[in-house]
Design a protein around this motif. Structure first.
Motif, mmCIF file in Angstrom:
data_model
loop_
_atom_site.group_PDB
_atom_site.id
_atom_site.type_symbol
_atom_site.label_atom_id
_atom_site.label_comp_id
_atom_site.label_asym_id
_atom_site.label_seq_id
_atom_site.Cartn_x
_atom_site.Cartn_y
_atom_site.Cartn_z
ATOM 1 N N THR A 199 0.831 -1.206 0.000
ATOM 2 C CA THR A 199 0.000 0.000 0.000
ATOM 3 C C THR A 199 0.860 1.248 0.000
ATOM 4 O O THR A 199 0.625 2.184 -0.777
ATOM 5 C CB THR A 199 -0.923 0.000 1.235
ATOM 6 O OG1 THR A 199 -1.736 -1.170 1.230
ATOM 7 C CG2 THR A 199 -1.809 1.235 1.254
ATOM 8 N N VAL A 200 1.864 1.286 0.864
ATOM 9 C CA VAL A 200 2.750 2.449 0.960
ATOM 10 C C VAL A 200 3.497 2.671 -0.356
ATOM 11 O O VAL A 200 3.555 3.799 -0.883
ATOM 12 C CB VAL A 200 3.744 2.277 2.121
ATOM 13 C CG1 VAL A 200 4.791 3.388 2.100
ATOM 14 C CG2 VAL A 200 3.005 2.275 3.452
ATOM 15 N N LEU A 201 4.058 1.614 -0.923
ATOM 16 C CA LEU A 201 4.869 1.748 -2.140
ATOM 17 C C LEU A 201 4.027 2.152 -3.342
ATOM 18 O O LEU A 201 4.407 3.044 -4.107
ATOM 19 C CB LEU A 201 5.601 0.430 -2.413
ATOM 20 C CG LEU A 201 6.722 0.074 -1.428
ATOM 21 C CD1 LEU A 201 7.204 -1.346 -1.657
ATOM 22 C CD2 LEU A 201 7.887 1.053 -1.559
ATOM 23 N N THR A 202 2.879 1.484 -3.536
ATOM 24 C CA THR A 202 2.067 1.802 -4.714
ATOM 25 C C THR A 202 1.476 3.211 -4.621
ATOM 26 O O THR A 202 1.491 3.960 -5.606
ATOM 27 C CB THR A 202 0.934 0.785 -4.891
ATOM 28 O OG1 THR A 202 0.143 0.711 -3.697
ATOM 29 C CG2 THR A 202 1.480 -0.589 -5.229
ATOM 30 N N GLN A 203 0.978 3.597 -3.456
ATOM 31 C CA GLN A 203 0.343 4.910 -3.337
ATOM 32 C C GLN A 203 1.358 6.047 -3.332
ATOM 33 O O GLN A 203 1.059 7.148 -3.812
ATOM 34 C CB GLN A 203 -0.531 4.950 -2.088
ATOM 35 C CG GLN A 203 -1.646 3.920 -2.097
ATOM 36 C CD GLN A 203 -2.421 3.899 -3.404
ATOM 37 O OE1 GLN A 203 -3.056 4.894 -3.772
ATOM 38 N NE2 GLN A 203 -2.389 2.784 -4.113
ATOM 39 N N SER A 204 2.549 5.806 -2.822
ATOM 40 C CA SER A 204 3.615 6.812 -2.933
ATOM 41 C C SER A 204 3.968 7.034 -4.397
ATOM 42 O O SER A 204 4.173 8.178 -4.841
ATOM 43 C CB SER A 204 4.853 6.353 -2.159
ATOM 44 O OG SER A 204 4.587 6.269 -0.780
ATOM 45 N N ALA A 205 4.022 5.947 -5.158
ATOM 46 C CA ALA A 205 4.309 6.055 -6.592
ATOM 47 C C ALA A 205 3.209 6.822 -7.309
ATOM 48 O O ALA A 205 3.483 7.684 -8.158
ATOM 49 C CB ALA A 205 4.464 4.657 -7.190
#
Length: 366
Positions: A199-205
């Protein structure tokens, strides 16, 4: 009638309005007699309020969340229509800003609660991954139409882009009569934080790509600001089309190898961004980023929502809160990197993709 169908109108309509608001900031500022920064701050406060409240919303129970969310969203949408359609310049600026913040907060919490209910209903389907994919794709339909229609609709009236949200929630409210609300988990305990790394990685991207898109188009296509904003809207539509297709066509079939490939696609898309010299390339890269992040996100959400060891924990609420925080973090970090280069925000996309390719989300339910 499908148990998920009642969520289609409200979530699609809300996503339409959310996307339209991004392009309507100058119009809203003029209509309400506020500064553009105050409009942006009100939108941000609404998101923060939703993120903070979401883990605790389920304590109210499924029926209260559904009916309260639909009722609150309808009232907030009608209030926003009234504000934009009324001459607010004779009102106190402080009062106008406070009212807008209240409306955005009610919208944020109501919509987040409805999304939680929809995700719970989706995960309870015979094929939980397919059900969650349907739920997550609902908003993308509204975003696609909003990104492509915002310009023509504004030529008619600033009220028109706000109408689909009110219409959508009214339709869902009628459709909800006699339906059984999903049972929400009444615990506020969260799973291990590592469960939300995807969740953190995809939404930061996603956040970094969204904030960096228009400035990069402005720089590399030698477009004026208005045209760059228009092109960015088309790219946003392409990204949501990629998300919609990946969730509806691929999510149920993808395994660990496919998840790893989606991470690699993010790296490749980010690597090609500095080389993009025409709109078609930007559209293609946006399509890939939207599809890859959406697919990885839903694979992870499906996994953590169906794990037996998380059965009594609050997964959807904390996932939603972390999603909002990560999106805001991606926007903030992307904005900071923009000072180095217009393409610098896409380094976040590349790093996120590399991390997800190296350690993709699990696709096996335990």
């Amino acid at each position: 009638m499908s148990s998920l169908s009642i969520f289609w109108p409200v979530l699609a309509g809300h996503a339409f309005q959310q996307t339209a608001l991004i392009g309507m900031v100058p119009v809203l500022a003029l209509a309400l007699g506020l500064h553009e920064s105050e409009i942006g701050l009100a939108v941000a406060i609404g998101l923060v309020t939703a993120g903070v409240a979401l883990p605790f919303v389920s304590l109210l129970g499924g029926r209260v969340v559904m009916l309260g969310g639909l009722g609150g969203l309808l009232l907030a949408n009608l209030a926003l229509l009234y504000m934009v359609g009324t001459d607010m310049h004779g009102w106190s600026t402080t009062f106008t800003f406070t009212l807008l913040v209240l409306i955005r907060s009610v919208q944020g919490v109501s919509a987040a609660g409805l999304m939680m209910a929809a995700q719970t209903q989706g995960a309870a389907q015979k094929d939980g991954r397919t059900g969650l994919g349907i739920v997550q794709s609902m908003g993308s339909v509204g975003r696609i139409f909003s990104a492509t229609l915002i310009g023509p609709l504004l030529l008619i009236s600033p009220l028109v882009p706000l109408l689909p949200a009110a219409i959508g929630v009214a339709i869902s409210l009628v459709m909800s009569r006699g339906t059984v609300a999903p049972r929400l988990r009444t615990s506020i305990r969260l799973p291990k934080l590592t469960a939300f790394r995807v969740t953190v990685l995809t939404q930061s991207a996603v956040g970094a790509a969204q904030i960096g898109l228009a400035p990069l188009i402005l720089d590399q296509l030698d477009a004026n600001p208005v045209r760059a904003a228009s092109y960015a809207g088309l790219c946003l539509a392409a990204a949501n089309l990629g998300l919609f297709l990946s969730l509806r066509l691929l999510a149920r079939h993808v395994g660990q190898r496919g998840a790893r490939f989606a991470g690699l696609l993010l790296v490749l898309a980010a690597a090609f961004v500095p080389l993009a010299d025409r709109l078609t390339i930007f559209l293609l890269l946006s399509f890939v980023i939207g599809g890859s992040t959406g697919l990885l996100f839903i694979l992870n959400l499906s996994e953590i929502m169906t794990r037996k060891d998380y059965a009594q924990l609050q997964v959807t609420g904390w996932n939603g809160a972390i999603q909002i925080a990560a999106l805001a973090g991606g926007v903030a970090l992307g904005s900071a990197l923009m000072a180095l280069s217009p393409a610098a925000p896409f380094a976040i996309v590349a790093l996120s993709g590399a991390a997800l390719a190296f350690a993709p989300p699990s696709t096996q339910r335990t």
